[in-house]
Design a protein around this motif. Structure first.
Motif, mmCIF file in Angstrom:
data_model
loop_
_atom_site.group_PDB
_atom_site.id
_atom_site.type_symbol
_atom_site.label_atom_id
_atom_site.label_comp_id
_atom_site.label_asym_id
_atom_site.label_seq_id
_atom_site.Cartn_x
_atom_site.Cartn_y
_atom_site.Cartn_z
ATOM 1 N N ARG A 16 -11.536 -13.451 -7.224
ATOM 2 C CA ARG A 16 -10.576 -13.718 -8.317
ATOM 3 C C ARG A 16 -11.094 -14.782 -9.277
ATOM 4 O O ARG A 16 -10.932 -14.658 -10.492
ATOM 5 N N THR A 62 -2.470 -11.900 -2.703
ATOM 6 C CA THR A 62 -2.962 -12.894 -1.735
ATOM 7 C C THR A 62 -1.784 -13.627 -1.084
ATOM 8 O O THR A 62 -1.763 -13.809 0.132
ATOM 9 N N GLN A 93 -2.076 -12.316 2.629
ATOM 10 C CA GLN A 93 -2.811 -13.301 3.433
ATOM 11 C C GLN A 93 -1.889 -14.305 4.105
ATOM 12 O O GLN A 93 -2.192 -14.796 5.190
ATOM 13 N N PHE A 133 -11.277 -13.135 -1.131
ATOM 14 C CA PHE A 133 -10.357 -12.619 -2.160
ATOM 15 C C PHE A 133 -10.271 -13.618 -3.318
ATOM 16 O O PHE A 133 -10.291 -13.234 -4.486
ATOM 17 N N ARG A 146 -3.294 -5.211 -8.750
ATOM 18 C CA ARG A 146 -3.318 -6.293 -7.749
ATOM 19 C C ARG A 146 -3.973 -7.554 -8.325
ATOM 20 O O ARG A 146 -4.980 -7.498 -9.018
ATOM 21 N N ASP A 162 0.864 -1.189 0.000
ATOM 22 C CA ASP A 162 0.000 0.000 0.000
ATOM 23 C C ASP A 162 0.903 1.242 0.000
ATOM 24 O O ASP A 162 1.872 1.293 0.739
ATOM 25 N N LYS A 186 1.196 2.017 -7.204
ATOM 26 C CA LYS A 186 0.888 1.161 -8.369
ATOM 27 C C LYS A 186 -0.429 1.511 -9.058
ATOM 28 O O LYS A 186 -0.535 1.382 -10.268
HETATM 29 P P1 TMP Z 1 -5.894 -1.594 -2.856
HETATM 30 O O1 TMP Z 1 -5.606 -0.560 -1.819
HETATM 31 O O2 TMP Z 1 -4.775 -1.817 -3.799
HETATM 32 O O3 TMP Z 1 -7.216 -1.373 -3.529
HETATM 33 O O4 TMP Z 1 -6.046 -2.982 -2.083
HETATM 34 C C1 TMP Z 1 -6.869 -3.092 -0.974
HETATM 35 C C2 TMP Z 1 -6.211 -3.881 0.121
HETATM 36 O O5 TMP Z 1 -6.463 -5.264 -0.095
HETATM 37 C C3 TMP Z 1 -4.703 -3.716 0.210
HETATM 38 O O6 TMP Z 1 -4.342 -3.427 1.549
HETATM 39 C C4 TMP Z 1 -4.163 -5.052 -0.188
HETATM 40 C C5 TMP Z 1 -5.283 -5.999 0.122
HETATM 41 N N1 TMP Z 1 -5.326 -7.233 -0.677
HETATM 42 C C6 TMP Z 1 -5.050 -8.428 -0.050
HETATM 43 O O7 TMP Z 1 -4.748 -8.448 1.145
HETATM 44 N N2 TMP Z 1 -5.117 -9.570 -0.785
HETATM 45 C C7 TMP Z 1 -5.469 -9.601 -2.099
HETATM 46 O O8 TMP Z 1 -5.510 -10.679 -2.708
HETATM 47 C C8 TMP Z 1 -5.770 -8.345 -2.750
HETATM 48 C C9 TMP Z 1 -6.187 -8.334 -4.183
HETATM 49 C C10 TMP Z 1 -5.685 -7.187 -1.994
#
Ligand code: TMP
Length: 195
Positions: A67, A93, A97, A63, A88, A12, A16
């Motif tokens: 997907r 993940t 995760q 998640f 992403r 974060d 990106k």
């Molecule tokens: P974003 O800020 O890029 O929209 O993503 C939202 C949040 O989700 C970010 O903290 C990363 C998290 N994320 C996961 O933990 N696992 C995943 O598979 C995806 C796609 C995002």
């Protein structure tokens, strides 16, 4: 001609989302910009689960459910010959995760769940940045700053480990100006004859 599947990954605050959008605009034609969590009810469910601090298995499964549906659309765009840019994807993940899942070898479990719908990107840009700098960008509350920085350090470490194992990754120094990062990504796509 078949299309190509490009993903953007990073912690974060790595920038990106901005670069993915700029690259999408710069390519201009025959290109699709998409993201995960998706802007569907499944993506909303993921965000709700995060907001409500659901347990790590529930979050991970959501998640991955999001997907599974998203992959069908991505494959269709690829079949149509489009360049698909995804903000992403699967590596998020593995990177995020696997830290939260309290089980032996979480990566193995994540991989196993993905098996029936596994579709790897052709190219993944990993935007690398010092977690402190990323935190400055997200401008989070001071109280959780340290904890969050440490978490992002861990996530980035996972990303780097993955990037070292798979040749589809290109690590980009995300501390440069957005113009330079954009040019670098664009030139890599040209060099690889993706555009
Ligand atoms: P974003 O800020 O890029 O929209 O993503 C939202 C949040 O989700 C970010 O903290 C990363 C998290 N994320 C996961 O933990 N696992 C995943 O598979 C995806 C796609 C995002």
């Amino acid at each position: 001609m078949k299309g190509r599947f490009i993903t953007f990954e990073g912690i974060d605050g790595s920038g990106k989302t901005t670069i993915a959008k700029l690259l999408y605009k710069k390519i201009g034609k025959n290109v699709v910009l998409t993201a995960e969590p998706t802007k569907t009810w499944l993506g909303d469910a993921v965000n709700k689960a995060l907001e409500n601090k659901m347990d790590a298995i529930t979050v991970a499964l959501l998640f991955m459910a999001d997907r599974n549906e998203h992959v069908k659309k991505i494959k269709k765009w690829i079949e149509e010959g489009k360049i698909v840019i995804c903000d992403r994807y699967i590596d998020s993940t593995f990177a995020y995760q696997s830290i939260h899942l309290e089980m032996k070898n979480p990566e193995k479990w994540i991989y196993k769940v993905h098996e029936p719908f596994l579709f790897k990107p052709h190219l993944t840009f990993l935007l690398k940045i010092h977690p402190e700098k990323a935190m400055e960008r997200i401008n989070s509350r001071k109280r959780i700053l340290y904890e969050k920085t440490k978490f992002l350090e861990e996530v980035q470490k996972k990303y780097i480990e993955m990037a070292e194992k798979e040749s589809r990754f290109v690590i980009i120094n995300a501390e440069k100006s957005r113009e330079k990062i954009l040019d670098e990504c664009f030139n890599i796509l040209k060099k690889k004859k993706i555009i």
